[in-house]
Design a protein around this motif. Structure first.
Motif, PDB file in Angstrom:
ATOM      1  N   SER A 182       0.824  -1.210   0.000  1.00 54.68           N
ATOM      2  CA  SER A 182       0.000   0.000   0.000  1.00 54.68           C
ATOM      3  C   SER A 182       0.860   1.264   0.000  1.00 54.68           C
ATOM      4  CB  SER A 182      -0.911  -0.010   1.231  1.00 54.68           C
ATOM      5  OG  SER A 182      -1.521   1.240   1.416  1.00 54.68           O
ATOM      6  N   LYS A 183       0.323   2.300  -0.643  1.00 55.16           N
ATOM      7  CA  LYS A 183       0.983   3.607  -0.625  1.00 55.16           C
ATOM      8  C   LYS A 183       0.701   4.373   0.668  1.00 55.16           C
ATOM      9  CE  LYS A 183       0.801   4.559  -5.610  1.00 55.16           C
ATOM     10  NZ  LYS A 183       0.291   5.509  -6.655  1.00 55.16           N
ATOM     11  N   THR A 184      -0.387   4.018   1.342  1.00 50.54           N
ATOM     12  CA  THR A 184      -0.876   4.855   2.438  1.00 50.54           C
ATOM     13  C   THR A 184      -0.878   4.183   3.804  1.00 50.54           C
ATOM     14  OG1 THR A 184      -3.159   4.178   1.925  1.00 50.54           O
ATOM     15  CG2 THR A 184      -2.333   6.177   0.857  1.00 50.54           C
ATOM     16  N   ALA A 185      -0.660   2.871   3.874  1.00 52.79           N
ATOM     17  CA  ALA A 185      -0.707   2.171   5.164  1.00 52.79           C
ATOM     18  C   ALA A 185       0.463   2.594   6.052  1.00 52.79           C
ATOM     19  CB  ALA A 185      -0.688   0.666   4.939  1.00 52.79           C
ATOM     20  N   GLU A 186       0.340   2.295   7.327  1.00 51.93           N
ATOM     21  CA  GLU A 186       1.421   2.598   8.264  1.00 51.93           C
ATOM     22  C   GLU A 186       2.643   1.722   7.975  1.00 51.93           C
ATOM     23  OE1 GLU A 186       1.545   4.956  10.548  1.00 51.93           O
ATOM     24  OE2 GLU A 186      -0.471   5.660  10.004  1.00 51.93           O
ATOM     25  N   ASP A 202       2.635  -1.678   9.561  1.00 54.95           N
ATOM     26  CA  ASP A 202       1.737  -2.650   8.944  1.00 54.95           C
ATOM     27  C   ASP A 202       2.351  -3.224   7.663  1.00 54.95           C
ATOM     28  OD1 ASP A 202      -0.128  -2.209  10.951  1.00 54.95           O
ATOM     29  OD2 ASP A 202      -1.180  -0.655   9.801  1.00 54.95           O
ATOM     30  N   LEU A 203       3.046  -2.390   6.918  1.00 54.20           N
ATOM     31  CA  LEU A 203       3.671  -2.865   5.692  1.00 54.20           C
ATOM     32  C   LEU A 203       4.797  -3.851   5.992  1.00 54.20           C
ATOM     33  CD1 LEU A 203       3.879   0.526   3.753  1.00 54.20           C
ATOM     34  CD2 LEU A 203       2.153  -1.272   3.517  1.00 54.20           C
ATOM     35  N   LYS A 204       5.596  -3.542   7.009  1.00 47.50           N
ATOM     36  CA  LYS A 204       6.661  -4.463   7.403  1.00 47.50           C
ATOM     37  C   LYS A 204       6.079  -5.772   7.914  1.00 47.50           C
ATOM     38  CE  LYS A 204      11.010  -4.722   9.948  1.00 47.50           C
ATOM     39  NZ  LYS A 204      10.790  -6.128  10.350  1.00 47.50           N
ATOM     40  N   ALA A 205       4.950  -5.681   8.624  1.00 49.64           N
ATOM     41  CA  ALA A 205       4.293  -6.886   9.121  1.00 49.64           C
ATOM     42  C   ALA A 205       3.803  -7.765   7.968  1.00 49.64           C
ATOM     43  CB  ALA A 205       3.123  -6.508  10.029  1.00 49.64           C
ATOM     44  N   GLU A 261      16.727  -0.204   9.119  1.00 51.58           N
ATOM     45  CA  GLU A 261      15.508   0.072   9.896  1.00 51.58           C
ATOM     46  C   GLU A 261      14.664   1.153   9.234  1.00 51.58           C
ATOM     47  OE1 GLU A 261      14.078  -1.146  12.695  1.00 51.58           O
ATOM     48  OE2 GLU A 261      15.514  -2.807  12.609  1.00 51.58           O
ATOM     49  N   SER A 262      15.302   2.055   8.516  1.00 58.28           N
ATOM     50  CA  SER A 262      14.601   3.181   7.904  1.00 58.28           C
ATOM     51  C   SER A 262      14.014   2.843   6.525  1.00 58.28           C
ATOM     52  CB  SER A 262      15.557   4.368   7.762  1.00 58.28           C
ATOM     53  OG  SER A 262      16.673   4.006   6.949  1.00 58.28           O
ATOM     54  N   PHE A 263      14.122   1.608   6.099  1.00 59.11           N
ATOM     55  CA  PHE A 263      13.662   1.260   4.749  1.00 59.11           C
ATOM     56  C   PHE A 263      12.181   1.609   4.585  1.00 59.11           C
ATOM     57  CE2 PHE A 263      12.037  -1.454   1.389  1.00 59.11           C
ATOM     58  CZ  PHE A 263      13.022  -1.341   0.411  1.00 59.11           C
ATOM     59  N   ASP A 264      11.876   2.285   3.475  1.00 59.24           N
ATOM     60  CA  ASP A 264      10.511   2.730   3.209  1.00 59.24           C
ATOM     61  C   ASP A 264       9.774   1.672   2.384  1.00 59.24           C
ATOM     62  OD1 ASP A 264       8.153   4.036   2.708  1.00 59.24           O
ATOM     63  OD2 ASP A 264       9.042   5.706   1.605  1.00 59.24           O
ATOM     64  N   TYR A 265       8.770   1.032   2.995  1.00 57.59           N
ATOM     65  CA  TYR A 265       8.027  -0.039   2.341  1.00 57.59           C
ATOM     66  C   TYR A 265       6.842   0.464   1.527  1.00 57.59           C
ATOM     67  CZ  TYR A 265      10.558  -3.557   5.085  1.00 57.59           C
ATOM     68  OH  TYR A 265      11.534  -4.354   5.614  1.00 57.59           O
TER      69      TYR A 265
END
Length: 393
Positions: A109-113, A116-119, A156-160
């Motif tokens: 998702s472009k908008t999820a937290e 949540d994306l890492k999960a 840790e800062s990777f943008d998902y």
């Protein structure tokens, strides 16, 4: 053994050659493309009906979107264009691997937290995600291992956000195969039964740079294309490779032997539609490309983009041909005849005759006007382009 060159007249389209390709795709022609981006993907999807033997040398120098996030995190070449071409050529039928295809084309998702994306990625690693659960072993285990290799190395800062799962898998495979693209591209090709060959033109983590006619220098594909920044407002006079700061000379970036072999075995070479410099000319910069093309006795065809290309700002079609020839001649020799590097320009029949006439006058090669558009004036009809190419073999 004697070597002879045979020339023939070609009908566009040639109904017999088209029918032969449609009936025997495994024996279809080896059409080689120098490309990148997404402009060729629709044509590539259609090309699967005519041949399983097309070859695609792709630029790994993209600096936008999901690819750029991976490049910054892992100091690696761009994989987004490679992944999208693999998917365009994959067997998308039920006889292929539709479950793996769905995973490789899935985006977060472009908008999820961020958490949540890492999960969601963690659920794939653990085998709990529905897209992973649908895949049978042992493919599932191999894919999970690649995602796990990615996750272990990710900062840790990777943008998902909006990350392509296929890109993450490619990145993991790259990291687990001694930072080489070829092994993981080969494996991904087999996983989704790719109907052709897709390779990076070189396995190098470099940027693109251009010199503009106004004297300005711009470095970075996304700045050149203007897709994520303001478009350039002066014509491009030269394209070069860069480490992000200074120019890298072509001799420092040789074309791999495996790709020289692909060029030598091609039945036809195509410079296809796409962003002129960052998608097409970029593939012609490595040392050896011009010499390999000049040594081949097959048709070499330029099919220019339709519609607006920000990278071709201020350039006529004849100028665009000059931009293609410049790096090829720099490699093959300035006295190399044009037809050894580019033998035909194929335009849609809607292109003005005077534009084609200028190409022939300046470069001494034929510029043909062929009906390649059906309905939408700024979009090629994929079937017509495919039929034109197989007819020239």
């Amino acid at each position: 053994m004697a070597k002879i060159t045979i020339q023939r007249e070609a009908r566009l389209p040639d109904d017999l050659r088209v029918a032969r390709s449609l009936s025997a795709t495994h024996l279809g022609p080896r059409i080689l493309f120098f490309s990148g981006g997404s402009a060729l993907n629709d044509i590539s999807r259609h090309l699967k009906r005519y041949t399983y033997n097309s070859c695609h040398l792709i630029t790994p120098f993209d600096s936008g979107g999901s690819s750029q996030v991976l490049r910054e995190a892992f100091d690696m070449p761009a994989v987004g264009d490679l992944r999208s071409r693999l998917m365009a050529l994959a067997d998308e039928t039920d006889l292929g691997q539709p479950d793996i295809y769905r995973l490789f084309t899935h985006r977060l998702s472009k908008t999820a937290e961020q958490e949540d994306l890492k999960a969601e990625v963690d659920a794939m690693i653990e085998g709990k995600h529905p897209l992973i659960k649908a895949i049978l072993r042992p493919m599932r285990m191999l894919i999970q291992s690649f995602i796990q290799d990615f996750a272990k190395a990710a900062p840790e800062s990777f943008d998902y956000h909006n990350a392509s799962i296929g890109n993450l898998i490619l990145a993991g495979g790259y990291l687990s195969n001694d930072r080489l693209l070829e092994p993981v591209l080969f494996l991904m090709s087999k996983m989704v039964d790719v109907r052709g060959t897709v390779r990076a033109v070189v396995d190098e983590n470099l940027q693109l740079g251009v010199d503009l006619a106004n004297g300005q220098r711009v470095i970075g594909q996304r700045r050149i294309s203007g897709k994520e920044t303001s478009p350039i407002t002066s014509s491009i006079s030269r394209l070069f490779l860069s480490d992000g700061k200074k120019e890298i000379l072509p001799r420092e970036v040789p074309l791999p032997k495996r790709n020289r072999k692909l060029i030598s075995q091609a039945d036809i070479i195509c410079y296809p539609p796409g962003s002129l410099f960052s998608s097409v000319v970029a593939n012609l910069l490595p040392a050896g490309v011009g010499r390999a093309i000049a040594a081949s006795d097959v048709p070499k065809v330029y099919v220019p983009s339709l519609g607006h290309d920000p990278e071709a700002f201020g350039l006529s079609l004849a100028d665009q041909v000059s931009a293609l020839l410049a790096p090829l001649r720099a490699d093959a020799g300035e006295d190399t005849p044009t037809h050894r590097l580019l033998s035909h320009v194929i335009c849609d029949s809607g292109v003005d005759r005077s534009i084609c006439a200028e190409v022939t006058a300046r470069h001494a090669i034929p510029c043909h006007r062929v009906p390649l558009v059906d309905g939408t004036p700024d979009r090629y009809d994929p079937a017509r382009v495919c039929e034109m190419l197989v007819s020239m073999v």
